[in-house]
Design a protein around this motif. Structure first.
Motif, short mmCIF file in Angstrom:
data_model
loop_
_atom_site.label_atom_id
_atom_site.label_comp_id
_atom_site.label_asym_id
_atom_site.label_seq_id
_atom_site.Cartn_x
_atom_site.Cartn_y
_atom_site.Cartn_z
N GLY A 1 -60.43 -2.07 30.10
CA GLY A 1 -61.63 -1.69 29.91
C GLY A 1 -62.05 -2.38 28.93
N TRP B 1 -58.09 11.44 28.63
CA TRP B 1 -58.93 10.10 28.51
C TRP B 1 -59.64 9.83 29.82
N ASP C 1 -58.25 -0.20 19.00
CA ASP C 1 -57.55 1.13 18.67
C ASP C 1 -56.27 0.95 18.01
N ASN D 1 -58.35 2.97 30.73
CA ASN D 1 -57.50 2.98 29.85
C ASN D 1 -56.04 3.25 30.76
N TYR E 1 -53.89 5.58 30.48
CA TYR E 1 -53.67 6.98 30.62
C TYR E 1 -54.29 7.18 32.03
N ILE F 1 -55.46 -1.00 22.96
CA ILE F 1 -54.76 0.34 22.24
C ILE F 1 -53.46 -0.02 21.82
N ASN G 1 -62.16 10.34 26.99
CA ASN G 1 -61.87 9.04 26.12
C ASN G 1 -63.23 8.73 25.75
N GLN H 1 -52.97 -4.79 34.49
CA GLN H 1 -53.21 -3.69 33.74
C GLN H 1 -51.97 -3.56 32.87
N SER I 1 -51.78 -1.77 24.92
CA SER I 1 -52.73 -1.80 26.24
C SER I 1 -53.95 -2.35 26.05
N ASP J 1 -64.60 1.81 30.49
CA ASP J 1 -63.86 2.91 29.68
C ASP J 1 -62.40 3.14 30.52
#
Length: 378
Positions: A271, A98, A311, A47, A49, A275, A138, A248, A268, A45
């Motif tokens: 995980g 998130w 997403d 992300n 953020y 997105i 998130n 990342q 991005s 999970d």
């Protein structure tokens, strides 16, 4: 600031935690950026953020706090928070966007971990620091992750869902084959993709600063042409990109026609999900249909690299029907994020914090940040 405590001591009144393994620990503000990035890569999970780079650029490094939950020395959950203190008085707000991250790669999502993390966050930021704690998880309504987090934060107050505090998006499940994913596209969307593939377009894909600068020039053209309002700061995202570790970094796709950039997107992929963050079409690319080819190319890449979903970055049918229609063509699931969870031990402090934040525009900025991603242009 450093803090380590045993969960069973921190929450003696919690019968659920008394039954848990005594080897739980909370570590606060001990990790350095490199350590944080390494731990982040171990979560499904994860992300953008929750990256140190995003927090430091967006909110300022001095305003960040990092909490890590361990079980028998093993990192099982983590969270990066923004700390806001509107005045020098002893009150303020801790904002978690998130997160928390609770799903380790290769493991099942564990309800004990999500519950333990909820208690750890409350102990550190509500009880020890006396802050109002707001958590934007998130997780989407109707999913296993959403159900577990909803249960874990059951002792928090969940804000009523509104357009201002709820992130709504289309999420494309990447489990089907590429052939099936293409067949699932809306017929008009698929036809536009076919047209784009016949337009002699070339796609450039990387994570370099130079490629991002090309995207920014197209974004500036689009912004001037469409004259729409947005909270997105593309230069800020550029600073984040420079600070992110290689694993990342955002992936940038540029579409060229006869050597001229005509469209671009920024995604991005961390995980288990990609997105969509930013999109732009240049003045020269209005008829190229480049956005269709770029998104299809991105879908292929994130699927081939093991990500489970795409997403599409936020939708708002009323204020931005054009983008909504474009994203609907992917035939993804229309999903809404869980609305925020809030905890504060002192009612008076909660009132003062909210009033102070509104006065300084912080709450408005947070709400606009959530809504801003619904304004990405195709």
């Amino acid at each position: 600031m450093q803090s380590v405590c045993d969960l069973n001591r921190a929450f003696p009144e919690e019968t659920t935690l008394r039954r848990m393994d005594p080897g739980w620990q909370i570590e606060v503000d001990r990790a350095i950026p490199e350590e944080w990035a390494g731990m982040l890569d171990g979560f499904e999970d994860a992300n953008i953020y929750q990256t140190w780079a995003y927090g430091a650029v967006r909110w300022g490094r001095i305003n960040l706090s990092h909490l890590v939950l361990k079980r028998k020395g093993d990192v099982v959950a983590m969270a990066q928070l923004r700390i806001v203190r509107p005045t020098k008085l002893n009150f303020g707000m801790a904002y978690l966007r998130w997160g928390p991250l609770c799903h380790r790669r290769g493991r099942e999502l564990d309800s004990e971990i999500t519950t333990g993390m909820a208690h750890a966050l409350r102990e550190e930021y509500v009880r020890r620091r006396r802050l109002l704690l707001q958590i934007l998880p998130n997780a989407f309504v109707g999913t296993q992750r959403g159900a577990l987090l909803h249960s874990a934060f059951s002792r928090f107050t969940q804000e009523a869902s509104t357009p201002a505090n709820t992130y709504r998006t289309f999420v494309l499940d990447l489990a089907p084959s590429l052939d099936q994913l293409r067949k699932n596209l809306d017929k008009k969307w698929r036809n536009q993709l076919t047209r784009s593939e016949k337009n002699g377009l070339t796609v450039i894909a990387d994570s370099s600063t130079g490629t991002y600068e090309i995207f920014c020039r197209m974004y500036a053209q689009m912004l001037k042409r469409k004259a729409f309002e947005t909270t997105v700061d593309v230069e800020e995202f550029g600073q984040i990109q420079e600070s992110l570790p290689e694993t990342q970094r955002m992936r940038i796709l540029i579409c060229e026609q006869n050597g001229v950039p005509v469209a671009g997107i920024v995604v991005s992929a961390m995980g288990d999900a990609g997105i969509y963050l930013l999109g732009a079409t240049s003045d020269d690319g209005l008829n190229s249909k480049g956005a269709y080819l770029l998104h299809w190319t991105m879908i292929q890449w994130i699927k081939e690299n093991g990500f489970k979903s795409y997403d599409l970055g936020g939708i708002d049918p009323e204020s931005n029907p054009g983008v909504y229609s474009f994203k609907k063509g992917f035939s993804g699931a229309d999903m809404s994020q869980l609305s925020p969870f809030v905890a504060c031990d002192n009612v008076a402090s909660s009132t003062i914090v909210r009033a102070s934040l509104v006065a300084k525009g912080v709450v408005r900025a947070i709400g606009a940040l959530r809504r801003g991603r619904a304004l990405g242009a195709k």
